[in-house]
Motif scaffolding. Structure first.
Motif, PDB file in Angstrom:
ATOM      1  N   MET A   1       0.850  -1.204   0.000  1.00  0.00           N
ATOM      2  CA  MET A   1       0.000   0.000   0.000  1.00  0.00           C
ATOM      3  C   MET A   1       0.882   1.250   0.000  1.00  0.00           C
ATOM      4  SD  MET A   1      -2.654   1.325   2.915  1.00  0.00           S
ATOM      5  CE  MET A   1      -4.168   0.426   2.695  1.00  0.00           C
ATOM      6  N   LYS A   2       0.653   2.167  -0.930  1.00  0.00           N
ATOM      7  CA  LYS A   2       1.436   3.398  -1.001  1.00  0.00           C
ATOM      8  C   LYS A   2       0.671   4.530  -0.315  1.00  0.00           C
ATOM      9  CE  LYS A   2       4.852   3.674  -4.702  1.00  0.00           C
ATOM     10  NZ  LYS A   2       5.906   3.209  -3.830  1.00  0.00           N
ATOM     11  N   LEU A   3       1.372   5.245   0.576  1.00  0.00           N
ATOM     12  CA  LEU A   3       0.736   6.350   1.284  1.00  0.00           C
ATOM     13  C   LEU A   3       1.600   7.597   1.106  1.00  0.00           C
ATOM     14  CD1 LEU A   3      -0.014   4.443   4.587  1.00  0.00           C
ATOM     15  CD2 LEU A   3      -1.745   5.278   3.011  1.00  0.00           C
ATOM     16  N   THR A   4       0.987   8.771   1.313  1.00  0.00           N
ATOM     17  CA  THR A   4       1.762  10.006   1.234  1.00  0.00           C
ATOM     18  C   THR A   4       1.989  10.520   2.644  1.00  0.00           C
ATOM     19  OG1 THR A   4       0.655  10.483  -0.845  1.00  0.00           O
ATOM     20  CG2 THR A   4       1.867  12.283   0.172  1.00  0.00           C
ATOM     21  N   CYS A   5       3.243  10.815   2.984  1.00  0.00           N
ATOM     22  CA  CYS A   5       3.587  11.297   4.318  1.00  0.00           C
ATOM     23  C   CYS A   5       3.010  12.701   4.517  1.00  0.00           C
ATOM     24  CB  CYS A   5       5.108  11.310   4.463  1.00  0.00           C
ATOM     25  SG  CYS A   5       5.663  12.111   5.958  1.00  0.00           S
ATOM     26  N   VAL A   6       2.254  12.880   5.609  1.00  0.00           N
ATOM     27  CA  VAL A   6       1.616  14.192   5.830  1.00  0.00           C
ATOM     28  C   VAL A   6       2.641  15.248   6.243  1.00  0.00           C
ATOM     29  CG1 VAL A   6      -0.653  13.301   6.451  1.00  0.00           C
ATOM     30  CG2 VAL A   6       1.045  13.649   8.234  1.00  0.00           C
ATOM     31  N   GLN A   7       3.856  14.796   6.633  1.00  0.00           N
ATOM     32  CA  GLN A   7       4.848  15.759   7.120  1.00  0.00           C
ATOM     33  C   GLN A   7       5.782  16.238   6.010  1.00  0.00           C
ATOM     34  OE1 GLN A   7       6.335  14.671  10.923  1.00  0.00           O
ATOM     35  NE2 GLN A   7       8.141  15.947  10.754  1.00  0.00           N
ATOM     36  N   PHE A  12       5.413   6.765   0.698  1.00  0.00           N
ATOM     37  CA  PHE A  12       6.090   5.662   1.371  1.00  0.00           C
ATOM     38  C   PHE A  12       5.218   4.422   1.307  1.00  0.00           C
ATOM     39  CE2 PHE A  12       3.825   5.413   5.495  1.00  0.00           C
ATOM     40  CZ  PHE A  12       3.141   6.616   5.492  1.00  0.00           C
ATOM     41  N   GLU A  13       5.893   3.279   1.432  1.00  0.00           N
ATOM     42  CA  GLU A  13       5.229   2.001   1.222  1.00  0.00           C
ATOM     43  C   GLU A  13       4.980   1.314   2.559  1.00  0.00           C
ATOM     44  OE1 GLU A  13       5.400   0.298  -2.252  1.00  0.00           O
ATOM     45  OE2 GLU A  13       3.831  -0.919  -1.343  1.00  0.00           O
ATOM     46  N   LEU A  14       3.811   0.745   2.746  1.00  0.00           N
ATOM     47  CA  LEU A  14       3.552  -0.111   3.911  1.00  0.00           C
ATOM     48  C   LEU A  14       3.370  -1.537   3.402  1.00  0.00           C
ATOM     49  CD1 LEU A  14       0.981   1.610   6.315  1.00  0.00           C
ATOM     50  CD2 LEU A  14       3.407   1.219   6.691  1.00  0.00           C
ATOM     51  N   THR A  15       4.137  -2.466   3.976  1.00  0.00           N
ATOM     52  CA  THR A  15       3.984  -3.862   3.543  1.00  0.00           C
ATOM     53  C   THR A  15       2.712  -4.451   4.158  1.00  0.00           C
ATOM     54  OG1 THR A  15       5.170  -4.754   5.435  1.00  0.00           O
ATOM     55  CG2 THR A  15       6.497  -4.113   3.525  1.00  0.00           C
ATOM     56  N   ASP A  16       2.239  -5.570   3.588  1.00  0.00           N
ATOM     57  CA  ASP A  16       1.045  -6.237   4.129  1.00  0.00           C
ATOM     58  C   ASP A  16       1.268  -6.621   5.584  1.00  0.00           C
ATOM     59  OD1 ASP A  16      -0.179  -5.928   1.750  1.00  0.00           O
ATOM     60  OD2 ASP A  16       0.166  -7.984   1.046  1.00  0.00           O
ATOM     61  N   GLY A  17       2.513  -7.050   5.882  1.00  0.00           N
ATOM     62  CA  GLY A  17       2.853  -7.440   7.253  1.00  0.00           C
ATOM     63  C   GLY A  17       2.684  -6.276   8.214  1.00  0.00           C
ATOM     64  N   LEU A  29      -3.403   3.368  10.600  1.00  0.00           N
ATOM     65  CA  LEU A  29      -2.152   3.265   9.835  1.00  0.00           C
ATOM     66  C   LEU A  29      -1.350   4.554  10.010  1.00  0.00           C
ATOM     67  CD1 LEU A  29      -3.427   1.563   6.568  1.00  0.00           C
ATOM     68  CD2 LEU A  29      -2.317   0.512   8.539  1.00  0.00           C
ATOM     69  N   PRO A  30      -0.013   4.461  10.029  1.00  0.00           N
ATOM     70  CA  PRO A  30       0.796   5.666  10.206  1.00  0.00           C
ATOM     71  C   PRO A  30       0.599   6.659   9.065  1.00  0.00           C
ATOM     72  CG  PRO A  30       2.164   3.781   9.619  1.00  0.00           C
ATOM     73  CD  PRO A  30       0.802   3.258   9.876  1.00  0.00           C
ATOM     74  N   LYS A  31       0.673   7.928   9.409  1.00  0.00           N
ATOM     75  CA  LYS A  31       0.458   8.976   8.411  1.00  0.00           C
ATOM     76  C   LYS A  31       1.782   9.573   7.961  1.00  0.00           C
ATOM     77  CE  LYS A  31      -4.180   9.971   9.873  1.00  0.00           C
ATOM     78  NZ  LYS A  31      -4.279   8.921  10.911  1.00  0.00           N
ATOM     79  N   ARG A  32       2.872   9.135   8.626  1.00  0.00           N
ATOM     80  CA  ARG A  32       4.192   9.681   8.302  1.00  0.00           C
ATOM     81  C   ARG A  32       5.152   8.573   7.888  1.00  0.00           C
ATOM     82  NH1 ARG A  32       1.678  12.600  11.922  1.00  0.00           N
ATOM     83  NH2 ARG A  32       1.808  14.864  11.736  1.00  0.00           N
TER      84      ARG A  32
END
Ligand SMILES: [Zn+2]
Length: 198
Positions: A1-7, A12-17, A29-32
């Motif tokens: 899953m690809k997310l955008t860092c709010v800071q 950045f990528e989050l693995t399934d694990g 889920l982390p936002k940073r």
């Protein structure tokens, strides 16, 4: 899953694990990104000295008992009374030395929230000043409630000339100031006219 860092705005990528880990703990889920989280975690651990008023009261009481012990020693009971007075005096000294305690606060849990304070000191300072006024029992509650005010569609909001954004809940008087760089400056309760006059 690809997310955008709010800071920092980087992807950045989050693995399934990792996603499973956060879900299993019931966390958002982390936002940073990791870099920003590492950088932040140092800013959000702080050690402060705090007064312990109960220790000071105990020290004063024990000290006065010690004085009584000395007086009784002089007039009535002699050595045994002096002995008790000395013991009481040392006990009182012990409590006196404990009147200040060192507390370490780890406030890095703020990463779970979209909006947070700039660093641990500002966070603590505003919580201690306004936390009970806004009805929060814990420092995390305070942050959670501030985020709620910001994200509430019913909150009134406007941008000030210096770039700060202010949010106001007309129903309960909750008022939050967010800096132009996205940090919470403060959260407290105030009158509607205060919001209007900003
Ligand atoms: Zn980042």
């Amino acid at each position: 899953m690809k997310l955008t860092c709010v800071q920092c705005g980087k992807k950045f990528e989050l693995t399934d694990g990792e996603i499973d880990f956060y879900r299993s703990k019931g966390l958002d889920l982390p936002k940073r990104c990791k870099d920003c989280r590492n950088k932040n975690s140092k800013k959000y651990v702080v050690t402060q000295k705090e007064k312990r008023p109960s220790s000071l009261v105990a020290a004063a009481l024990l000290f006065s008992f010690a004085v009584v012990g000395v007086i009784l020693g002089v007039y009535e009971y002699g050595a045994i009374s002096y002995f008790c007075a000395i013991a009481l005096f040392f006990l009182s000294l012990l409590f006196y030395l404990r009147r200040i305690k060192t507390v370490q606060y780890d406030l890095s849990f703020g990463d779970k929230y979209t909006y947070k304070f700039y660093d641990a000191n500002t966070f603590l300072e505003h919580y201690k000043k306004h936390g009970s006024d806004v009805g929060c029992r814990s420092i995390e509650d305070y942050l959670k409630a501030a985020n709620r005010v910001i994200c509430d569609k019913n909150s009134l909001h406007k941008t000030l000339p210096d770039g700060d954004k202010i949010y106001y809940n007309k129903k309960n008087g909750d008022y939050v100031v967010v800096s132009h760089s996205g940090y919470i400056r403060t959260y407290y309760k105030t009158r509607y006219s205060h919001f209007l006059n900003q």
